[in-house]
Design a protein around this motif. Structure first.
Motif, short mmCIF file in Angstrom:
data_model
loop_
_atom_site.label_atom_id
_atom_site.label_comp_id
_atom_site.label_asym_id
_atom_site.label_seq_id
_atom_site.Cartn_x
_atom_site.Cartn_y
_atom_site.Cartn_z
N THR A 1 14.31 -4.07 -3.89
CA THR A 1 15.06 -2.82 -3.98
C THR A 1 16.04 -2.71 -2.82
N LEU B 1 -1.61 4.03 -4.97
CA LEU B 1 -0.38 4.73 -5.31
C LEU B 1 -0.67 5.84 -6.31
N GLU C 1 -2.62 3.86 -9.15
CA GLU C 1 -2.59 2.40 -9.18
C GLU C 1 -3.24 1.87 -7.91
N ASP D 1 11.99 1.23 -0.23
CA ASP D 1 10.53 1.15 -0.31
C ASP D 1 9.98 0.72 1.05
N GLY E 1 10.11 5.92 -1.41
CA GLY E 1 10.26 5.31 -2.73
C GLY E 1 8.93 5.15 -3.43
N LYS E 2 8.65 3.94 -3.89
CA LYS E 2 7.40 3.65 -4.59
C LYS E 2 6.18 3.98 -3.76
N TYR E 3 6.30 3.90 -2.43
CA TYR E 3 5.15 4.04 -1.54
C TYR E 3 5.09 5.42 -0.87
N GLU F 1 9.87 -5.92 -3.07
CA GLU F 1 10.15 -5.27 -4.34
C GLU F 1 11.53 -5.60 -4.89
#
Length: 294
Positions: A101, A164, A21, A106, A137-139, A99
């Protein structure tokens, strides 16, 4: 069988690209030293400081995600009388605030350094280039880049990209193809096609020693100015050597001037790509004064 293998490789590359992404963004914000340690030497003037950095940034992503985050970092800067000014450091960005979260879920890490450090009276202008170096996390596997130009600790021109997902596998064949595509872009007669070869944060010094563009608009203007000198023109590779994401090329330039004469010239390019095939650094060693016109 060979056709089936090519189709399989193409499919695998497509799947790999889809698993990634690209988050393009703009950001404005400010920062300041929270606490630190400073040294000053007046003969000659030297000022150095290291310590913690804090601030707040507002993000606007192309996908519509908008929000604010706090930043914390460790930084060091050195200012001297002979313009040997330096700034570098690392930063933790609290992306969990954007985010929504849990705290520390993140986080995004940034390594940065100053490309320009200018002091004009009470005004301090710093042009910073940064690279994202993972996170949580996401990153966790985040990569990408960021550029900002701050004035006294505030900036409103920040931009960049966050990548990502898994890092794509890049082969020498990929880099060679990107380089051949670049040369085809020089032959297109279209400055927009040529400019699209470059990433938004590309460093271009072509020919070496010329003015370095600061934006995509500057890059397009370079292409238009060059092409305006010819009816047709292009660079044709004589030799391409690939090492990792860097391609070194020897080329011959051929063109027809506006008064109908043939022009030839020669040079060498050293070109570095990102993992998506866009040029992030391009240095061209050639001399416009050595163009031969007959």
């Amino acid at each position: 069988m060979r056709t089936q293998i090519i189709l399989l490789i193409t499919l695998l590359n497509f799947i790999a690209m889809k698993s990634q992404e690209i988050l393009k963004f703009k950001v404005i914000g400010g920062y300041q030293f929270a606490e630190g340690y400073a040294i000053q030497n007046n003969e000659p003037f030297v000022f150095a400081q290291a310590g913690q950095l804090t601030g707040s940034w507002h993000w606007e992503f192309e996908n519509g995600n908008v929000g604010n985050t706090h930043i914390n970092g460790a930084t060091a800067n050195r200012v001297s009388a002979n313009d040997e000014n330096q700034l570098f450091g690392t930063m933790k960005i609290n992306m969990f605030e954007l985010e929504g979260t849990a705290p520390d879920q993140d986080l995004l890490f940034l390594s940065y350094s100053a490309q320009k450090f200018i002091i004009e009276g009470s005004k301090v202008i710093i042009e910073v280039s940064g690279k994202f170096m993972g996170g949580t996390g996401k990153y966790e596997k985040a990569r990408g880049w960021l550029t900002v130009t701050s004035i006294n600790g505030f900036f409103e021109d920040g931009k960049g990209e966050i990548y990502l997902g898994n890092t794509p596998e890049i082969t020498d064949t990929d880099v060679r193809q990107w380089t051949e595509d670049y040369f085809k872009a020089t032959q297109s007669g279209d400055a927009m096609i040529w400019a699209d070869s470059f990433a938004d944060n590309a460093y271009i010094n072509d020919p070496y020693g010329s003015t370095i563009p600061n934006s995509k608009e500057d890059i397009i203007k370079i292409g238009k100015d060059f092409m305006a000198a010819f009816k047709t023109a292009g660079l044709y590779p004589d030799y391409i050597y690939v090492k990792g994401l860097i391609a070194t090329s020897k080329w011959t330039g051929k063109g027809i001037t506006n008064d109908g004469k043939e022009a030839t010239f020669h040079g060498i390019n050293v070109t570095t790509y990102n993992e998506y095939g866009k040029i992030v650094s391009h240095i061209g060693y050639w001399n416009p004064e050595e163009i031969i016109v007959k």
